[in-house]
Design a protein around this motif. Structure first.
Motif, mmCIF file in Angstrom:
data_model
loop_
_atom_site.group_PDB
_atom_site.id
_atom_site.type_symbol
_atom_site.label_atom_id
_atom_site.label_comp_id
_atom_site.label_asym_id
_atom_site.label_seq_id
_atom_site.Cartn_x
_atom_site.Cartn_y
_atom_site.Cartn_z
ATOM 1 N N MET A 12 0.819 -1.212 0.000
ATOM 2 C CA MET A 12 0.000 0.000 0.000
ATOM 3 C C MET A 12 0.857 1.268 0.000
ATOM 4 O O MET A 12 0.320 2.381 0.109
ATOM 5 C CB MET A 12 -0.930 -0.008 1.218
ATOM 6 C CG MET A 12 -1.868 -1.198 1.284
ATOM 7 S SD MET A 12 -2.844 -1.261 2.820
ATOM 8 C CE MET A 12 -3.906 0.166 2.614
ATOM 9 N N LEU A 13 2.177 1.123 -0.134
ATOM 10 C CA LEU A 13 3.078 2.268 -0.023
ATOM 11 C C LEU A 13 3.281 3.017 -1.333
ATOM 12 O O LEU A 13 3.952 4.055 -1.351
ATOM 13 C CB LEU A 13 4.448 1.809 0.504
ATOM 14 C CG LEU A 13 4.489 1.249 1.925
ATOM 15 C CD1 LEU A 13 5.906 0.871 2.303
ATOM 16 C CD2 LEU A 13 3.913 2.248 2.920
ATOM 17 N N ASN A 14 2.741 2.478 -2.431
ATOM 18 C CA ASN A 14 2.952 3.094 -3.751
ATOM 19 C C ASN A 14 4.428 3.217 -4.110
ATOM 20 O O ASN A 14 4.883 4.244 -4.627
ATOM 21 C CB ASN A 14 2.284 4.481 -3.809
ATOM 22 C CG ASN A 14 0.774 4.404 -3.723
ATOM 23 O OD1 ASN A 14 0.160 3.527 -4.329
ATOM 24 N ND2 ASN A 14 0.175 5.304 -2.958
ATOM 25 N N LEU A 15 5.167 2.159 -3.821
ATOM 26 C CA LEU A 15 6.576 2.117 -4.201
ATOM 27 C C LEU A 15 6.696 1.957 -5.706
ATOM 28 O O LEU A 15 5.913 1.263 -6.337
ATOM 29 C CB LEU A 15 7.281 0.966 -3.486
ATOM 30 C CG LEU A 15 7.329 1.059 -1.952
ATOM 31 C CD1 LEU A 15 7.794 -0.262 -1.358
ATOM 32 C CD2 LEU A 15 8.254 2.192 -1.509
ATOM 33 N N SER A 16 7.706 2.600 -6.280
ATOM 34 C CA SER A 16 7.911 2.490 -7.727
ATOM 35 C C SER A 16 8.786 1.302 -8.096
ATOM 36 O O SER A 16 8.834 0.911 -9.257
ATOM 37 C CB SER A 16 8.536 3.781 -8.272
ATOM 38 O OG SER A 16 9.767 4.063 -7.628
ATOM 39 N N LEU A 17 9.477 0.728 -7.097
ATOM 40 C CA LEU A 17 10.365 -0.400 -7.340
ATOM 41 C C LEU A 17 9.718 -1.676 -6.786
ATOM 42 O O LEU A 17 9.728 -1.901 -5.579
ATOM 43 C CB LEU A 17 11.729 -0.159 -6.673
ATOM 44 C CG LEU A 17 12.842 -1.185 -6.943
ATOM 45 C CD1 LEU A 17 13.186 -1.222 -8.423
ATOM 46 C CD2 LEU A 17 14.083 -0.845 -6.116
ATOM 47 N N PRO A 18 9.164 -2.521 -7.655
ATOM 48 C CA PRO A 18 8.496 -3.743 -7.183
ATOM 49 C C PRO A 18 9.402 -4.636 -6.348
ATOM 50 O O PRO A 18 8.927 -5.292 -5.409
ATOM 51 C CB PRO A 18 8.072 -4.445 -8.475
ATOM 52 C CG PRO A 18 7.976 -3.345 -9.480
ATOM 53 C CD PRO A 18 9.074 -2.387 -9.116
ATOM 54 N N ASP A 19 10.691 -4.685 -6.673
ATOM 55 C CA ASP A 19 11.611 -5.537 -5.927
ATOM 56 C C ASP A 19 11.741 -5.081 -4.472
ATOM 57 O O ASP A 19 11.905 -5.915 -3.575
ATOM 58 C CB ASP A 19 12.993 -5.543 -6.593
ATOM 59 C CG ASP A 19 13.008 -6.380 -7.866
ATOM 60 O OD1 ASP A 19 12.104 -7.221 -8.026
ATOM 61 O OD2 ASP A 19 13.920 -6.194 -8.687
ATOM 62 N N LEU A 20 11.682 -3.774 -4.229
ATOM 63 C CA LEU A 20 11.744 -3.285 -2.848
ATOM 64 C C LEU A 20 10.479 -3.681 -2.097
ATOM 65 O O LEU A 20 10.550 -4.118 -0.945
ATOM 66 C CB LEU A 20 11.916 -1.769 -2.819
ATOM 67 C CG LEU A 20 11.905 -1.138 -1.415
ATOM 68 C CD1 LEU A 20 12.998 -1.721 -0.531
ATOM 69 C CD2 LEU A 20 12.030 0.380 -1.513
ATOM 70 N N GLU A 21 9.345 -3.553 -2.756
ATOM 71 C CA GLU A 21 8.091 -3.980 -2.125
ATOM 72 C C GLU A 21 8.163 -5.455 -1.745
ATOM 73 O O GLU A 21 7.739 -5.855 -0.653
ATOM 74 C CB GLU A 21 6.919 -3.751 -3.081
ATOM 75 C CG GLU A 21 5.576 -4.181 -2.502
ATOM 76 C CD GLU A 21 4.433 -4.002 -3.482
ATOM 77 O OE1 GLU A 21 3.574 -4.920 -3.565
ATOM 78 O OE2 GLU A 21 4.392 -2.969 -4.176
ATOM 79 N N SER A 22 8.728 -6.255 -2.632
ATOM 80 C CA SER A 22 8.866 -7.685 -2.360
ATOM 81 C C SER A 22 9.765 -7.928 -1.154
ATOM 82 O O SER A 22 9.447 -8.747 -0.286
ATOM 83 C CB SER A 22 9.436 -8.391 -3.590
ATOM 84 O OG SER A 22 9.677 -9.755 -3.318
ATOM 85 N N ARG A 23 10.888 -7.214 -1.084
ATOM 86 C CA ARG A 23 11.812 -7.399 0.042
ATOM 87 C C ARG A 23 11.142 -7.036 1.361
ATOM 88 O O ARG A 23 11.351 -7.702 2.376
ATOM 89 C CB ARG A 23 13.058 -6.531 -0.148
ATOM 90 C CG ARG A 23 13.980 -6.950 -1.292
ATOM 91 C CD ARG A 23 14.619 -8.298 -1.028
ATOM 92 N NE ARG A 23 15.558 -8.653 -2.076
ATOM 93 C CZ ARG A 23 15.254 -9.226 -3.224
ATOM 94 N NH1 ARG A 23 13.983 -9.531 -3.476
ATOM 95 N NH2 ARG A 23 16.175 -9.516 -4.113
ATOM 96 N N LEU A 24 10.345 -5.990 1.339
ATOM 97 C CA LEU A 24 9.715 -5.531 2.578
ATOM 98 C C LEU A 24 8.697 -6.524 3.125
ATOM 99 O O LEU A 24 8.298 -6.437 4.290
ATOM 100 C CB LEU A 24 9.049 -4.168 2.361
ATOM 101 C CG LEU A 24 9.999 -2.988 2.121
ATOM 102 C CD1 LEU A 24 9.205 -1.728 1.806
ATOM 103 C CD2 LEU A 24 10.914 -2.763 3.310
ATOM 104 N N THR A 25 8.280 -7.459 2.303
ATOM 105 C CA THR A 25 7.305 -8.472 2.753
ATOM 106 C C THR A 25 7.976 -9.761 3.218
ATOM 107 O O THR A 25 7.288 -10.699 3.623
ATOM 108 C CB THR A 25 6.319 -8.824 1.614
ATOM 109 O OG1 THR A 25 7.032 -9.447 0.534
ATOM 110 C CG2 THR A 25 5.614 -7.584 1.107
#
Length: 234
Positions: free
Chosen positions: A143-156
């Motif tokens: 839900m953070l509207n990150l532009s880098l999908p890989d960072l979103e993946s790492r955060l999970t």
């Protein structure tokens, strides 16, 4: 420019925000998980994501994690994105040499390509046995509207806790508890008076408690509503 380590803990870490003073209590799931993570870090990378809105206590948990880590003799740092965002992503350089890294308000980098890439690269470098990473944000990663999908993946990757915001009852209880830990008696009535007459921001309330503590000691007076009114000029 100062190194990140010099910019962080010595000036931003409240020494009274420990696991013992956390309003959810030391037996809460989030505290138990964070303490166990520090104990288990030699068995593998320990990563925790804490999300919640203002006054949820997530920053308190970061401070407490750093204090606990220091007491265990571990090297640690707390980065408040609000404080270091303008310094740029270079503040992350060299942090992978530490044992414990805590990053507060990571949602503030959402949409900043340079910061997102730097955080992603740091995550990859730090991901090894013996390391402990704790990150906070206001919302879940997707839900953070990150532009880098890989960072979103790492955060999970790790364990996620959604921390609810504190109610007025929680804040009153937390004030009474924090006062007691200082050796100061604050009645429920006085705590509720503070909540009705002052900002409900928990950090601001704790700053007021600090002022009342000093005033009480100087005047050798108990905390009563008349004394609080006179001290705070309410």
């Amino acid at each position: 420019m100062e190194s990140p380590r010099q910019m962080a803990l010595p000036v931003t870490l409240p020494d009274d925000e420990t696991f013992a003073s956390y309003f959810g209590g030391e037996a809460s799931l989030e505290v138990s998980h964070l303490k166990n993570g520090l104990a288990r870090r030699l068995t593998g990378f320990q990563y925790t994501y804490l999300c919640g809105l203002a006054d949820s206590g997530k920053s308190h948990l970061l401070y407490a994690t750093c204090i606990e880590a220091q007491e265990l003799g571990l090297s640690t740092i707390l980065l408040s994105m609000r404080e270091v965002l303008d310094f740029g992503p270079l503040v992350l350089d060299g942090l992978d040499a530490l044992d414990v890294v805590c990053i507060d308000d990571v949602h503030l980098v959402a949409g900043d390509e340079a910061w997102e890439k730097a955080l992603f690269n740091f995550f990859n470098r730090f991901n090894e046995k013996g390391k402990c990473l704790v990150v906070t944000a206001d919302l879940l990663p997707n839900m953070l509207n990150l532009s880098l999908p890989d960072l979103e993946s790492r955060l999970t990757w790790g364990t996620t806790f959604q921390i609810r915001s504190m109610s007025d009852d929680d804040k009153a209880e937390a004030l009474v508890k924090r006062a007691h830990m200082r050796g100061l008696e604050l009645s429920d009535e006085c705590a509720r008076f503070l909540l009705t007459r002052l900002s409900r921001d928990m950090r601001a309330l704790l700053d007021v408690l600090d002022k009342l503590d000093h005033a009480s000691m100087a005047a050798q007076r108990k905390l009563t509503i008349p004394f609080i009114k006179a001290t705070l000029k309410l």
